[in-house]
Design a protein around this motif. Structure first.
Motif, mmCIF file in Angstrom:
data_model
loop_
_atom_site.group_PDB
_atom_site.id
_atom_site.type_symbol
_atom_site.label_atom_id
_atom_site.label_comp_id
_atom_site.label_asym_id
_atom_site.label_seq_id
_atom_site.Cartn_x
_atom_site.Cartn_y
_atom_site.Cartn_z
ATOM 1 N N UNK A 181 0.817 -1.593 0.224
ATOM 2 C CA UNK A 181 -0.138 -0.092 -0.035
ATOM 3 C C UNK A 181 1.108 1.141 -0.248
ATOM 4 N N UNK A 182 2.158 1.035 0.949
ATOM 5 C CA UNK A 182 2.686 2.329 0.427
ATOM 6 C C UNK A 182 3.375 2.234 -0.907
ATOM 7 N N UNK A 183 3.954 1.739 -1.866
ATOM 8 C CA UNK A 183 3.890 1.387 -2.622
ATOM 9 C C UNK A 183 3.263 2.386 -3.626
ATOM 10 N N UNK A 184 2.028 1.519 -3.630
ATOM 11 C CA UNK A 184 0.887 2.077 -4.508
ATOM 12 C C UNK A 184 0.364 3.639 -4.188
ATOM 13 N N UNK A 185 0.270 3.243 -2.507
ATOM 14 C CA UNK A 185 -0.814 5.534 -2.699
ATOM 15 C C UNK A 185 -0.362 5.368 -1.516
ATOM 16 N N UNK A 186 1.028 5.357 -1.049
ATOM 17 C CA UNK A 186 1.666 6.127 0.640
ATOM 18 C C UNK A 186 1.331 6.305 1.127
ATOM 19 N N UNK A 187 -0.013 4.576 1.436
ATOM 20 C CA UNK A 187 -0.553 4.979 2.592
ATOM 21 C C UNK A 187 0.374 4.196 3.864
ATOM 22 N N UNK A 188 0.394 4.673 4.895
ATOM 23 C CA UNK A 188 1.337 3.471 5.845
ATOM 24 C C UNK A 188 -0.282 2.651 7.013
ATOM 25 N N UNK A 189 0.682 1.517 7.157
ATOM 26 C CA UNK A 189 -0.213 0.670 7.992
ATOM 27 C C UNK A 189 0.695 0.312 9.196
ATOM 28 N N UNK A 190 0.616 1.124 10.302
ATOM 29 C CA UNK A 190 0.891 -0.001 11.354
ATOM 30 C C UNK A 190 -0.208 -0.601 12.731
ATOM 31 N N UNK A 191 0.509 -0.808 14.060
ATOM 32 C CA UNK A 191 -0.131 -1.445 14.243
ATOM 33 C C UNK A 191 0.582 -1.078 15.673
ATOM 34 N N UNK A 192 -0.349 -0.836 16.949
ATOM 35 C CA UNK A 192 0.108 -0.062 18.143
ATOM 36 C C UNK A 192 -0.839 -1.264 19.328
ATOM 37 N N UNK A 193 0.619 -1.431 19.853
ATOM 38 C CA UNK A 193 0.419 -2.939 20.832
ATOM 39 C C UNK A 193 0.402 -2.038 22.178
ATOM 40 N N UNK A 194 -0.649 -2.156 22.322
ATOM 41 C CA UNK A 194 -1.794 -1.842 23.752
ATOM 42 C C UNK A 194 -1.002 -2.367 25.218
ATOM 43 N N UNK A 195 -0.852 -1.311 26.462
ATOM 44 C CA UNK A 195 -0.844 -2.246 27.639
ATOM 45 C C UNK A 195 -2.042 -3.016 28.020
ATOM 46 N N UNK A 196 -2.091 -3.514 28.825
ATOM 47 C CA UNK A 196 -3.212 -4.906 29.176
ATOM 48 C C UNK A 196 -4.405 -3.032 29.870
#
Length: 268
Positions: A181-196
């Motif tokens: 998606x970054x190559x295609x449209x510069x859309x960024x994809x991330x995950x957030x690892x949250x505290x319990x």
């Protein structure tokens, strides 16, 4: 205090069930920061929660969608663009459920059909969501997708059972699709690892209360709250983080890098 971080931005927020939900907090803060968005959840989850109350407060429309259904997701992105008046700029994936955990099956005695459901609902749903948006070209250039995860994807937490595998798969999807998606449209994809975090999902995990206290003592800053997680997600939706993608970002008060704390040692 609002900063206008999302002024003019349009989005999709999934997974808001009740006031404890991180997705609920994200919606409230996104509204405060100037965004317009639609809310979505599985029809069965909507019957269990209070999403209509949130929608009214945020002046947002609700689009029911089963994240394991490609047809539902196609409608979600099509209708979202119609309602919002254009492509979306951000998407929150806050979807996860394990039938094995809900029904008390031990990790050493998993029902494999339920295990497949855990993977489908909690991880493959992100791929389906991204693939649907990719094919429709539904996310604006420099848009942002954030999925919520947990550290059990990298470390062993016995009570997390098959959700650990689901979260590991989720994070892998974010990295792999983030490249495309970054190559295609510069859309960024991330995950957030949250505290319990004290949510409806967290409460369903055996021993959660004890682990919540343990993590709070381990992390030098203590556990991050749902409100604080929402703040962090908003920074990832904003233009301030345009060059951050394919990352698993820990939002846990420093727990991930703490071997042991004096508070925990004092309780031994």
């Amino acid at each position: 205090m609002a900063y206008g971080l999302l002024n003019g931005k349009r989005g999709i927020i999934s997974g808001a069930l009740n006031e404890q939900s991180i997705a609920w907090k994200v919606a409230l803060k996104a509204k405060e920061e100037g965004a317009t968005f639609v809310l979505t959840n599985a029809p069965i989850a909507m019957r269990m929660g209070a999403i209509n109350e949130l929608a009214q407060h945020c002046n947002a429309e609700i689009i029911p969608a089963d994240a394991t259904s490609t047809e539902d997701l196609e409608k979600l992105f099509t209708q979202s663009q119609e309602i919002l008046g254009g492509k979306v700029d951000f998407v929150l994936h806050s979807i996860g459920m394990s039938p094995n955990i809900r029904k008390g099956r031990a990790y050493t005695d998993l029902n494999y059909e339920w295990f497949k459901q855990s993977l489908d609902i909690s991880a493959m749903s992100l791929h389906r969501m991204l693939q649907t948006a990719y094919k429709q070209d539904a996310i604006s250039e420099w848009g942002s997708v954030v999925a919520l995860t947990y550290m059990a994807a990298q470390r062993t937490f016995p009570f997390y059972t098959d959700m650990a595998e689901a979260k590991a798969m989720l994070e892998s999807v974010a990295r792999s699709f983030g490249y495309h998606y970054g190559k295609y449209r510069k859309v960024r994809v991330n995950t957030v690892s949250q505290s319990p975090t004290v949510t409806t999902a967290g409460a369903g995990i055996g021993g959660f209360d004890k682990f919540y206290d343990f993590a709070d003592k381990m992390a030098p800053l203590g556990n991050a709250s749902a409100d604080q997680c929402a703040d962090y997600c908003l920074t990832l939706f904003s233009d301030l983080t345009r060059m951050v993608t394919m990352q698993n970002l820990f939002h846990d008060g420093g727990f991930v890098n703490t071997g042991v704390s004096m508070e925990v040692m004092g309780g031994m």
